[in-house]
Design a protein around this motif. Structure first.
Motif, short mmCIF file in Angstrom:
data_model
loop_
_atom_site.label_atom_id
_atom_site.label_comp_id
_atom_site.label_asym_id
_atom_site.label_seq_id
_atom_site.Cartn_x
_atom_site.Cartn_y
_atom_site.Cartn_z
N PRO A 191 0.80 -1.24 0.00
CA PRO A 191 0.00 0.00 0.00
C PRO A 191 0.83 1.28 0.00
O PRO A 191 0.37 2.31 -0.49
CB PRO A 191 -0.83 -0.11 1.28
N PHE A 192 2.06 1.21 0.54
CA PHE A 192 2.86 2.44 0.59
C PHE A 192 3.22 2.93 -0.81
O PHE A 192 3.46 4.11 -1.02
CB PHE A 192 4.13 2.22 1.42
N THR A 193 3.26 2.03 -1.78
CA THR A 193 3.55 2.45 -3.15
C THR A 193 2.49 3.42 -3.66
O THR A 193 2.81 4.40 -4.34
CB THR A 193 3.64 1.22 -4.08
N LEU A 194 1.23 3.15 -3.31
CA LEU A 194 0.18 4.08 -3.73
C LEU A 194 0.31 5.41 -3.00
O LEU A 194 0.16 6.48 -3.61
CB LEU A 194 -1.21 3.47 -3.51
N VAL A 195 0.61 5.35 -1.72
CA VAL A 195 0.81 6.59 -0.95
C VAL A 195 1.94 7.40 -1.58
O VAL A 195 1.81 8.62 -1.82
CB VAL A 195 1.13 6.27 0.53
N GLU A 196 3.04 6.72 -1.90
CA GLU A 196 4.19 7.42 -2.49
C GLU A 196 3.85 7.98 -3.87
O GLU A 196 4.16 9.14 -4.17
CB GLU A 196 5.41 6.47 -2.58
N GLY A 197 3.19 7.18 -4.69
CA GLY A 197 2.84 7.62 -6.04
C GLY A 197 1.92 8.83 -6.02
O GLY A 197 2.09 9.78 -6.80
N MET A 198 0.96 8.83 -5.11
CA MET A 198 0.03 9.97 -5.04
C MET A 198 0.73 11.21 -4.49
O MET A 198 0.43 12.34 -4.91
CB MET A 198 -1.19 9.62 -4.19
N THR A 199 1.66 11.01 -3.58
CA THR A 199 2.38 12.16 -3.02
C THR A 199 3.27 12.79 -4.10
O THR A 199 3.35 14.02 -4.22
CB THR A 199 3.21 11.72 -1.80
N ILE A 200 3.90 11.95 -4.92
CA ILE A 200 4.69 12.46 -6.03
C ILE A 200 3.78 13.21 -7.01
O ILE A 200 4.10 14.32 -7.46
CB ILE A 200 5.44 11.32 -6.77
N ALA A 201 2.61 12.62 -7.30
CA ALA A 201 1.67 13.26 -8.22
C ALA A 201 1.25 14.63 -7.68
O ALA A 201 1.18 15.61 -8.42
CB ALA A 201 0.45 12.37 -8.44
#
Ligand SMILES: Cc1cc2nc3c(=O)[nH]c(=O)nc-3n(C[C@H](O)[C@H](O)[C@H](O)COP(=O)(O)O)c2cc1C
Ligand code: SF4
Ligand code: FES
Lengths: 511, 160
Positions: A191-201
């Motif tokens: 799940p952290f991958t989604l958190v990281e991806g959205m934060t980058i976005a």
């Protein structure tokens, strides 16, 4: 102490993984780690035991077999003893980018995430200008994984360049297509991958707030994501000072309420606003006027989960994979009547045959493959003669089909394609948002017409009627729900005409 | 607060319920687009949204009762009647159909109709994300794969 890994993935749990985990926990000498699933769903519950030579796996483990797993005697010379799981041909042949950590890491551990390369992309992005982050995503060639395949970098550029006091990132985690579960598996397992991806976005487009719209059918994923978000706040990866950069990003989870159409992006935005999930007319596009009328980057889970890898390894490395204009990898989901169903991540260009016959091992029933539906309920039915099609957006479009979200649903020779065509219309009639007539009424007429065809009632005339109906839906619908429902219907007629060549039956006459 | 007009309020929908619904709505009021989170919490609390809840929610969120009703009626998950004792939800989408979902659904409906499952509602759903291991379904919320009629009978044995 022995460390044992037991998936907590919903599909593994559906096959009894919780009971297996409990049986291991009852043993004092065992530490149990609940991971996601490796994607070998046909082998679930798949238990792995840590050994000096790597994590050794056992397939389809029952609670009564934990002793045999621990002493290594379970099916020692048979197929259920998988050996070192990462070296198993089914996994070793894949090219995992987006799903690299799924099934490997502990989804509840922010430190495990970091130890496996997490947060590298975010830290690099925060040291770049937002426009350069967007350029990196553009260079990667990443296209939206939700179905339409729109270039992610182009969408982000529009959001970045649209001035507004408030912008949003909205993650589409509605994953309603039958035959798809990759969003779910990635979020449950990493799940952290989604958190990281959205934060980058958020950083790239200038948004300080993100929303994940997740379907209510996914309670395991909702729990995993909420836990990850909480941990990310605690460790400073979310909030008013992301990684000490001074940049703010807040992330919220919103749960859907059982409506397939809420996967369509504008309907999803309406739903996020607390309204009926009715599709909006375009323009304006969400990138300019999205959530609450403000610029919004709407992206699928897999699109966003690929971004951290792109920022960590560079856009060029991702663009090196794939064929034509389909760059990078796709997470194919093998489903339906298939011997070895699960998650297969490979660069675009792999043939349908390699997926269905190679990885999938043909049908579960052992009967011949008769039809394959690719791309969800709005995707075409393909015949075995088309198995050599490469998985590539453009090649599929040329063949009158679509890759969509990467779902591959296999049917054996007992399938009745007229009934599948009827189901496509029935599904549209049940899930239409009701805003436009061709979809709302057309689908009901479609069901009626197919009922007459199935009953063998004046088939030639009814096929003409159905064709006209499909044309009206294709041309006159506001969104792809009504616009693409004809795709499964007409492809079924085209490739399996014999199933529509019916004569009246006694039951049909009675209907 | 206005009184409900169309559907009569159920006995449960007394003053306690109304106060609780109001508290739930107030709790979410300051979020963006609070209506769905409010409805979810009411569903979690009571199992359904009562006609009498609608004006309460509308009042707190500054919406019209018609707007709230419109949302309540749009979403499949939002029940408007008290839930049965048990719910069996079976997937009828394509991947599950490929492994026999239609006959399983028919068998479950038949069993429910015969009264052998007591106060049980058999629902059709479309995809639970378990498409590699169908037929899929949930039994009182628990996800299950590779379901068949015999397993369902076993799981629901003794239900009333
Ligand atoms: C009827 C319908 C259902 C859709 N369902 C989904 C879905 O469940 N998940 C998703 O990501 N996109 C879905 N889409 C596509 C979205 O509208 C949109 O293209 C996507 O979220 C954009 O993100 P992407 O560019 O990252 O793919 C659907 C589209 C339609 C027409
Ligand atoms: S095509 Fe169907 S789902 Fe799409 S806007 Fe029209 S009625 Fe709604
Ligand atoms: S199609 Fe039944 S679970 Fe996905």
């Amino acid at each position: 102490m022995t460390t044992v890994y037991v998936p907590g993935d919903a599909s593994a749990v559906a096959m009894g993984a919780d009971e297996v985990a409990a049986a291991f926990r009852a043993r004092a000498e065992v530490t149990v780690v609940r991971t996601g699933s490796r994607g070998m769903l046909w082998a679930e519950p798949l238990v792995e035991v840590a050994t000096p030579g790597g994590r050794v796996g056992y397939a389809n483990v029952a609670p009564g077999e934990v002793g045999a797993v621990l002493d290594g005697s379970l099916d020692a010379d048979g197929e259920r003893a998988l050996g070192v799981v990462a070296d198993h041909p089914w996994l070793a042949g894949q090219h995992r980018v987006t799903a690299a950590r799924v099934g490997v890491v502990d989804p509840g551990s922010v430190t495990d995430y970091e130890a496996h390369g997490g947060w590298v992309g975010l830290r690099r992005a925060l040291g770049m200008a937002p426009a350069d982050v967007v350029a990196e995503v553009t260079e990667s060639g990443l296209r939206g994984r939700g179905g339409a395949g729109f270039p992610a970098g182009v969408k982000w550029k529009t959001v970045l360049e649209t001035a507004a006091d408030q912008k949003f990132v909205a993650c589409n985690f509605d994953e309603g297509d039958s035959g798809t579960f990759a969003d779910r598996m990635v979020v449950e397992g990493d799940p952290f991958t989604l958190v990281e991806g959205m934060t980058i976005a958020g950083y790239a487009v200038g948004a300080t707030e993100g929303y994940v719209y997740v379907r209510s059918e996914y309670p395991h994923a909702i729990a995993a994501l909420r836990r990850a978000i909480e941990a990310a706040y605690t460790h400073g990866f979310l909030g008013d000072d992301v990684c000490g950069s001074g940049h703010r990003f807040d992330l919220h989870v919103r749960v859907g309420a059982g409506a397939y159409i809420c996967g369509e992006e504008s309907s999803m935005l309406e739903s996020l606003e607390g309204k009926r999930g009715e599709v909006r007319a375009k323009p304006p596009i969400p990138a300019i006027s999205g959530l609450f009328g403000l610029p919004t980057a709407v992206n699928n889970v897999l699109t966003l989960c690929t971004v951290p890898m792109i920022l960590a390894d560079g856009g060029a490395a991702y663009a090196d994979l794939g064929v034509g204009r389909s760059r990078g990898t796709q997470l194919f989901q093998l489903a339906g009547n298939i011997a070895r169903g699960g998650l297969v991540e490979l660069p675009f260009g792999v043939t349908l045959r390699e997926l269905v016959e190679g990885y999938g091992g043909g049908t579960l029933s052992g009967r011949p493959v008769r039809a394959i539906q690719v791309g969800g309920p709005l995707g075409a039915y393909l015949s075995p003669a088309q198995l050599d099609l490469p998985m590539d957006y453009e090649a599929f479009a040329e063949a009158g089909a679509m890759v969509g979200h990467g779902g591959v649903v296999v049917f054996d020779d007992t399938v009745d394609m007229a009934r599948m065509a009827r189901f496509a219309m029935e599904f549209c009639s049940l899930e239409s948002c009701g805003k436009c007539t061709p979809c709302r009424i057309g689908s009901v007429r479609g069901v009626e017409t197919l009922d007459r065809i199935i009953a063998g009632d004046d088939v030639p005339a009814n096929l003409v009627l159905l064709d006209e109906l499909c044309e009206t839906m294709t041309k006159g619908s506001l969104c792809a729900m009504g616009g693409l429902t004809p795709m499964p219907v007409q492809s079924a007629i085209r490739h399996f005409p014999e199933d529509f060549d019916r004569t009246p039956t006694p039951e049909g006459a009675a209907r | 607060m206005s009184t409900p007009t169309s559907t009569p309020a159920s006995p449960e929908a007394g003053p306690d319920r109304s106060a609780l619904v109001r508290a739930v709505a107030e709790h979410h009021r300051d979020q963006r687009g609070p209506l769905l989170p409010v409805l979810h919490e009411v569903l979690a609390e009571f199992g359904y949204v009562d006609a009498a809840d609608v004006p309460v929610i509308a009042d707190v969120l500054n919406l019209s009762a018609a707007e709230v009703h419109g949302v309540v009626s749009f979403y499949h998950d939002v029940r408007t009647t008290p839930p049965p004792t048990h719910v069996v939800a079976l997937c009828r989408a394509e991947a599950c159909q490929a492994v026999g979902a239609e006959s399983l659904y028919a068998a479950a409906q038949e069993r429910a109709a015969s009264g052998e499952m007591g106060d049980t509602e058999v629902q059709q759903v479309f995809c639970l994300g378990n498409c590699a291991l169908g037929p899929s379904g949930t039994v009182d919320g628990r996800l299950l794969g590779r379901l068949d009629a015999a397993r369902l009978t076993e799981l629901t044995a003794g239900w009333r």
